[in-house]
Write an enzyme that holds these catalytic residues in place. Structure first.
Site, PDB file in Angstrom:
ATOM      1  N   HIS A  91      69.715 -46.249 -91.778  1.00  0.00           N
ATOM      2  CA  HIS A  91      69.105 -45.339 -90.807  1.00  0.00           C
ATOM      3  C   HIS A  91      67.673 -45.719 -90.439  1.00  0.00           C
ATOM      4  O   HIS A  91      66.992 -44.957 -89.758  1.00  0.00           O
ATOM      5  CB  HIS A  91      69.141 -43.884 -91.301  1.00  0.00           C
ATOM      6  CG  HIS A  91      70.502 -43.428 -91.702  1.00  0.00           C
ATOM      7  ND1 HIS A  91      71.548 -43.313 -90.814  1.00  0.00           N
ATOM      8  CD2 HIS A  91      71.003 -43.079 -92.914  1.00  0.00           C
ATOM      9  CE1 HIS A  91      72.628 -42.904 -91.456  1.00  0.00           C
ATOM     10  NE2 HIS A  91      72.336 -42.756 -92.727  1.00  0.00           N
ATOM     11  N   ARG A 118      55.427 -37.961 -80.487  1.00  0.00           N
ATOM     12  CA  ARG A 118      54.375 -38.927 -80.813  1.00  0.00           C
ATOM     13  C   ARG A 118      54.723 -40.262 -80.171  1.00  0.00           C
ATOM     14  O   ARG A 118      55.788 -40.433 -79.580  1.00  0.00           O
ATOM     15  CB  ARG A 118      54.274 -39.103 -82.326  1.00  0.00           C
ATOM     16  CG  ARG A 118      55.618 -39.475 -82.970  1.00  0.00           C
ATOM     17  CD  ARG A 118      55.495 -39.661 -84.468  1.00  0.00           C
ATOM     18  NE  ARG A 118      56.771 -39.721 -85.151  1.00  0.00           N
ATOM     19  CZ  ARG A 118      57.541 -40.785 -85.261  1.00  0.00           C
ATOM     20  NH1 ARG A 118      57.161 -41.911 -84.694  1.00  0.00           N
ATOM     21  NH2 ARG A 118      58.687 -40.740 -85.915  1.00  0.00           N
TER      22      ARG A 118
END
Length: 611
Positions: free
Chosen positions: A235, A297
């Site tokens: 991941h 972000r």
């Protein structure tokens, strides 16, 4: 425009922000922990302030210390980089309350997208397609197990406040659900201070595609097209690219429109990334792409977007934080060429990618066109933080040109004595499936050992290195053969090796062998009868500094080969240490909660006597 900026982060992102700020004439202020006192971002800034000891929670995550540093140095604004405090609504609010400019989205937008279950509900309301799953408040194991059964296996358990693959587990059957849930909750609590989870249907042939969005305080929102981040290991993104292979114009329009709707739904301002999961079993189709989450972000992989659009996203962040409108309209943005980014990490693929720490005595990176880094030769990789060495970014007129350029740069890279994943990245880039863009998030796991670099150099490279060492001042152990060749004893990364050596070498105490991104050290070695502990003696050693979070056995207990013994938390991830063979736990030095050093013995397994 902002005149002075404190970067509340470290490493390559701090250096990246400093680079743009300096070009814009903005005074830069770095912060550092004791472990980073001589770091590149500290050396690059106009001013640097110590904020605490090495652990991130006592320095880079200490909001009060960061605010104090900003006020002390006269900073007008704070840029959080990514990670650390970049998605912390409370910190953003505190920055604004202190009268400083927050270079990021409004705290309300961070809050809205920070909890995955609430974010998905908002997206559903805004007409953004979302993955089937469970977002409920009932977090009991019984309810979660029941919802999992209703969704159907396989499912993903994901931390509500998660990101970066932390607090995430795939579950394929009911028998493994409880263990996976417990591990997710532990990891989520440690990483985010929140052990709540959500459930999602696991998508077959999944591709991870994300859209870069930008909003201003005047109501403007644009997208800067998509990135494909499907090449992942556990991941964690490994290689990213823009645009996404196989994306037609109609699918791109639908995807990017959904991302803009998502941003507008939360009044987004600044840089953000809307992440989607695509079922690519029949190619990319708009009706098989679903919202996963929004990262409020700048992303690690933002350089590939900059490469294809010609936009400096950090400059946009600073301008929008200063109150300016978006620098251009949607119709002014276009895709030019193709870009790929590889993350070069200090980790050892031969040891299951365990982080590798220590000095960067030798650091040579091939040139793909752009390198973002937070270290230089002579610096060190710390055990306290993410072990990234650099991001290498290649841009070309098409995917194949960019791919070959990036693979060549990585193959020419040489780092020592710290281990890196460069050889692994070269193998991934050159694999036929990646070259043909046959991608999904399980590609690396499916290929397994096929992507691991060779354990030793080629015979030609070994012979050349041995010739360089043949006249070393330290005597080589050898037996005479027909001159001018002799058999010399060497150490290859510490392991004894006998090689034929031709007379007349130049001499030396060490030769570094660099091939395909891998580096080995060959040294002369006199055979003196000294020996070391044999492999397979049953000692379970800590592979790196860390903290023991679980001890699964007791002294005297019988264990089976592969059985979990101790779980170590290091580099923000959990690492399970298992029994090397069937036997009995004859020593147990591991204690839950204790800190460990690299090489510390945690347990010892002895084989049970044959009856």
């Amino acid at each position: 425009m902002i005149r002075s900026l404190l970067i509340a982060n470290r490493g390559e992102i701090a250096c990246r922000v400093i680079r743009t700020a300096r070009r814009l004439g903005i005074r830069t202020i770095a912060v550092y922990s004791d472990a980073d006192a001589g770091a590149l971002h500290v050396r690059s800034a106009d001013v640097a302030v110590r904020i605490g000891p090495p652990p991130a929670r006592d320095s880079y995550l200490d909001g009060a210390a960061l605010l104090a540093a900003a006020i002390e140095t006269g900073a007008e604004a704070i840029h959080p980089g990514y990670g650390f405090l970049s998605e912390n609504a409370g910190f953003a609010e505190a920055v604004r309350a202190a009268g400083l400019v927050w270079v990021g989205p409004p705290p309300a937008a961070i809050q809205a997208m920070g909890l995955k279950h609430e974010a998905k509900a908002r997206m559903q309301a805004a007409g953004v397609p979302t993955t089937p799953g469970y977002l409920g408040e009932d977090q009991s194991e019984a309810r979660l197990a029941a919802e999992t059964a209703a969704i159907g296996f396989p499912v993903l358990i994901k931390a509500v406040a998660g990101g970066g693959g932390k607090g995430m587990r795939r579950v394929d059957a009911a028998a493994g659900f409880a263990e996976a849930l417990a591990a997710c909750r532990r990891e989520a609590a440690a990483a985010f201070g929140d052990d709540r989870v959500l459930l999602e249907k696991y998508v077959s042939s999944p591709r991870h595609i994300e859209v870069q969005v930008f909003g201003d305080s005047h109501g403007g929102v644009v997208h800067l097209f998509e990135r494909d981040c499907s090449l992942q290991r556990r991941h964690q993104k490994v290689i990213e690219e823009a645009p996404a292979p196989g994306m037609d114009a109609a699918t791109r329009a639908a995807l990017c429109d959904a991302a803009v709707r998502a941003a507008r739904a939360v009044g987004y301002v600044g840089a953000g990334t809307v992440e989607f999961i695509a079922d690519a079993s029949e190619g990319l189709r708009a009706d098989r792409i679903w919202f996963m989450e929004m990262n409020t972000r700048l992303q690690v992989e933002h350089p590939v977007t900059e490469a294809i659009t010609g936009v400096d996203l950090v400059e946009w962040q600073l301008r929008i934080a200063s109150g300016e409108a978006l620098p251009c309209r949607q119709e002014d943005l276009a895709i030019t060429g193709w870009a790929l980014e590889a993350r070069l990490y200090a980790e050892d693929p031969a040891r299951d990618f365990l982080p590798s720490t220590g000095p960067l005595t030798h650091l040579r990176l091939g040139d793909p066109g752009r390198i973002d880094t937070g270290v230089a030769e002579g610096d060190s990789v710390s055990p306290y933080y993410d072990p990234m060495i650099a991001k290498l970014v290649a841009h070309g007129p098409d995917r194949e040109t960019a791919r070959l350029k990036l693979a060549r740069a990585l193959a020419e890279s040489a780092v020592w004595p710290v281990r890196t994943n460069a050889g692994f990245l070269v193998a991934a880039l050159n694999h036929p499936d990646f070259a043909a863009a046959r991608l999904d998030t399980g590609l690396i796991a499916g290929l397994g050992a096929a992507l691991l670099p060779p354990a030793r150099p080629s015979e030609a490279a070994l012979a050349a290195a041995a010739r360089r060492l043949a006249a070393a001042p330290e005597p080589l152990g050898f037996r005479l053969n027909a001159p001018p060749v002799r058999d010399g004893w060497f150490r290859l990364d510490g392991a004894p090796l006998c090689l034929p050596v031709a007379a007349g070498g130049a001499g030396g105490t060490r030769a570094l062998i660099a091939e395909h991104g891998q580096v080995w050290a060959l040294e002369p070695w006199r055979v003196d009868g000294a020996g070391g502990g044999g492999a397979g003696d049953g000692a379970i050693l800590a592979p790196m500094p860390g903290r023991i979070i679980a001890v699964a056995v007791r002294q005297g207990e019988s264990v089976a080969k592969g059985q979990l013994l101790v779980t170590l938390e290091a580099m923000k991830m959990e690492h399970g240490l298992t029994a090397p063979f069937d036997g009995v736990v004859v020593e147990l030095a591991a204690t839950s909660g204790a800190q460990t050093r690299e090489g510390q013995m945690l347990a010892r397994i002895a084989a049970e006597p044959t009856p």
